[in-house]
Design an enzyme around this catalytic site. Structure first.
Site, PDB file in Angstrom:
ATOM      1  N   CYS A  77       6.131   0.500   7.773  1.00 60.10           N
ATOM      2  CA  CYS A  77       5.787   1.529   6.719  1.00 60.10           C
ATOM      3  C   CYS A  77       7.081   1.865   6.047  1.00 60.10           C
ATOM      4  O   CYS A  77       8.368   1.999   6.529  1.00 60.10           O
ATOM      5  CB  CYS A  77       5.171   2.707   7.729  1.00 60.10           C
ATOM      6  SG  CYS A  77       4.907   4.340   6.692  1.00 60.10           S
ATOM      7  N   LEU A  78       6.973   2.192   4.859  1.00 61.22           N
ATOM      8  CA  LEU A  78       8.030   2.409   3.879  1.00 61.22           C
ATOM      9  C   LEU A  78       8.666   3.936   4.514  1.00 61.22           C
ATOM     10  O   LEU A  78       9.671   3.956   4.055  1.00 61.22           O
ATOM     11  CB  LEU A  78       7.780   2.725   2.446  1.00 61.22           C
ATOM     12  CG  LEU A  78       7.464   1.462   1.587  1.00 61.22           C
ATOM     13  CD1 LEU A  78       7.027   1.819   0.268  1.00 61.22           C
ATOM     14  CD2 LEU A  78       8.698   0.450   1.520  1.00 61.22           C
TER      15      LEU A  78
ATOM     16  N   HIS B 224      -2.261   8.344   6.452  1.00 54.96           N
ATOM     17  CA  HIS B 224      -1.067   9.093   5.761  1.00 54.96           C
ATOM     18  C   HIS B 224      -1.845  10.374   5.097  1.00 54.96           C
ATOM     19  O   HIS B 224      -1.215  11.535   5.002  1.00 54.96           O
ATOM     20  CB  HIS B 224      -0.647   8.411   4.659  1.00 54.96           C
ATOM     21  CG  HIS B 224       0.605   7.527   5.362  1.00 54.96           C
ATOM     22  ND1 HIS B 224       1.619   8.062   5.693  1.00 54.96           N
ATOM     23  CD2 HIS B 224       0.928   6.099   5.020  1.00 54.96           C
ATOM     24  CE1 HIS B 224       2.695   6.886   6.061  1.00 54.96           C
ATOM     25  NE2 HIS B 224       2.053   6.272   5.654  1.00 54.96           N
TER      26      HIS B 224
ATOM     27  N   GLN C 158       3.057  10.190   0.584  1.00 53.18           N
ATOM     28  CA  GLN C 158       4.436   9.453   0.906  1.00 53.18           C
ATOM     29  C   GLN C 158       5.324   9.773  -0.571  1.00 53.18           C
ATOM     30  O   GLN C 158       6.490   9.752  -0.258  1.00 53.18           O
ATOM     31  CB  GLN C 158       4.237   7.973   0.968  1.00 53.18           C
ATOM     32  CG  GLN C 158       3.480   7.724   2.420  1.00 53.18           C
ATOM     33  CD  GLN C 158       3.484   6.085   2.507  1.00 53.18           C
ATOM     34  OE1 GLN C 158       2.658   5.643   1.920  1.00 53.18           O
ATOM     35  NE2 GLN C 158       4.450   5.559   3.131  1.00 53.18           N
TER      36      GLN C 158
ATOM     37  N   HIS D 227      -4.140   2.316   7.359  1.00 46.14           N
ATOM     38  CA  HIS D 227      -2.739   3.086   7.563  1.00 46.14           C
ATOM     39  C   HIS D 227      -2.486   3.921   6.529  1.00 46.14           C
ATOM     40  O   HIS D 227      -2.091   4.933   6.703  1.00 46.14           O
ATOM     41  CB  HIS D 227      -1.971   1.660   7.390  1.00 46.14           C
ATOM     42  CG  HIS D 227      -0.262   2.077   7.294  1.00 46.14           C
ATOM     43  ND1 HIS D 227       0.441   1.518   8.397  1.00 46.14           N
ATOM     44  CD2 HIS D 227       0.274   2.753   6.460  1.00 46.14           C
ATOM     45  CE1 HIS D 227       1.744   2.234   8.333  1.00 46.14           C
ATOM     46  NE2 HIS D 227       1.537   2.979   7.128  1.00 46.14           N
ATOM     47  N   GLU D 228      -2.994   3.531   5.015  1.00 42.37           N
ATOM     48  CA  GLU D 228      -2.789   4.286   4.162  1.00 42.37           C
ATOM     49  C   GLU D 228      -3.744   5.589   4.202  1.00 42.37           C
ATOM     50  O   GLU D 228      -3.263   6.945   3.932  1.00 42.37           O
ATOM     51  CB  GLU D 228      -3.003   3.909   2.791  1.00 42.37           C
ATOM     52  CG  GLU D 228      -2.170   2.458   2.376  1.00 42.37           C
ATOM     53  CD  GLU D 228      -0.493   2.699   2.783  1.00 42.37           C
ATOM     54  OE1 GLU D 228      -0.239   3.988   2.778  1.00 42.37           O
ATOM     55  OE2 GLU D 228       0.045   1.657   2.916  1.00 42.37           O
TER      56      GLU D 228
ATOM     57  N   GLY E 209       0.778  -1.341  -0.095  1.00 47.17           N
ATOM     58  CA  GLY E 209      -0.121   0.089  -0.001  1.00 47.17           C
ATOM     59  C   GLY E 209       0.905   1.325   0.011  1.00 47.17           C
ATOM     60  O   GLY E 209       2.013   1.183   0.456  1.00 47.17           O
TER      61      GLY E 209
END
Lengths: 179, 170
Positions: B97-98, B143, B52, B139-140, B47
């Protein structure tokens, strides 16, 4: 009545530390009670509360544990635990999470904000990690707070501190699911 | 089509709430393409949210079918202006998380959500999602509001360093 002893130890990590430690206490008739053991970079650190039979004394225990510790290459301290503190009134459990670019004083500033308000820290963990070339500092701490008025005062302190030292910080009540 | 660098903390854009996107915005579809290309580039990534990549768009993509953890799922989802309508079945699970490559955290999320959004063709739809897919969407979606997974930790014992396996000798 069992007696309680506290052991702290640290040394180079390798397989078998917990096994040797648990074996030696088992053979002494001791129970491992509360404990926290973790890797710190290449080392292994131990904090341990053991209960022992009432006739066990500090000298005998220390004498039995010392060769095991030496064999494992751990430096350690052992002390008899003082009698349990009297039961305190229940407090409000909260967790504070702080993270930001690493710089000196993060733990000190937040710990001071807590202690200035008479707030007790019950658990604290920190990590320094590489975040794509930036040293990222993260601090999580569990605290016990007397009442909501102090919670509000602490929230205010946390809010102004995070702006002052440029980190992220959130204070949240510990959630308990009653099932 | 470019693979864009994923912003990592402390990039200030990660803490910024993004305003609703205009479906008529001519850039919107190319933002989604950038997100797809970037997700494809990162093995194990299920995702991504537009912020991001530095894009001020309320867009996210998830595709949990890329993970061994995936249970029932809808494959690739492109969501524009997503809004969660209902959440239930809360459970704690471990997330990465990236934007924080070396950290993992236990986070409590709803295991079942009903949401509405515009799809990749900008048509409105509603969907029920569950388990890992629902967690990934939440989660996304965080963001898009400048909320990072570390902001959702609820105990001192819920943050972990990702222990990396030593790299394979070549």
């Amino acid at each position: 009545m069992r007696k309680f002893f506290e052991l702290s130890a640290v040394g180079q990590d390798r397989p078998g530390i917990v096994t040797a430690l648990a074996k030696s206490f088992f053979e002494l008739g001791c129970n491992l009670e509360d404990s926290s053991m973790t890797q710190l970079k290449g080392d292994f650190a131990i904090l341990l509360l053991v209960s022992a039979p009432a006739d066990q004394d500090w000298e005998t225990l220390k004498k039995a544990v010392t060769p095991v510790m030496n064999e494992l290459g751990l430096s350690f301290t052992l002390r008899e635990s003082p009698p349990a503190a009297p039961q305190r009134p229940p407090k409000l459990p909260y967790t504070l999470v702080v993270y930001g670019v690493d710089h000196p004083g993060i733990v000190y500033r937040f710990a001071k904000a807590a202690s200035d308000l008479g707030i007790n820290i019950t658990d604290l963990r920190t990590h320094v990690t590489d975040n794509n070339g930036v040293q990222l500092y993260s601090l999580t701490l569990d605290v016990e707070i007397d009442n909501f008025k102090t919670v509000q005062a602490f929230e205010k302190e946390v809010d102004s501190l995070k702006k002052e030292i440029q980190v992220e910080a959130t204070l949240n009540p510990v959630e308990t699911d009653e099932l | 089509m470019p693979v864009l660098p994923v912003l990592t903390y402390p990039h200030p854009f990660l803490k910024t709430k993004v305003a609703e996107s205009d479906p008529k915005d001519p850039q919107l579809l190319s933002v989604l393409r950038d997100m797809m290309d970037t997700m494809d580039h990162h093995a194990g990534c299920v995702g991504l949210a537009a912020p991001q990549l530095g894009h001020a768009y309320r867009c996210l993509i998830v595709d949990v079918s890329r993970s061994a953890r995936a249970e029932e799922n809808h494959g690739l989802l492109k969501l524009v202006n997503p809004v969660i309508l209902e959440s239930s079945q809360w459970k704690v699970s471990r997330e990465g998380c990236l934007s924080f490559p070396d950290l993992l955290a236990n986070v409590k999320r709803a295991q079942k959500i009903r949401f509405r959004a515009l799809d990749g063709d900008l048509n409105p739809f509603e969907m029920v999602s569950s388990n890992f897919e629902a967690v990934a969407i939440q989660h996304e979606l965080d963001h898009l509001d400048g909320i990072l997974f570390l902001d959702r930790i609820r105990s001192s014992k819920d943050l972990f360093e990702r222990r990396k396996a030593p790299s394979q000798p070549l």
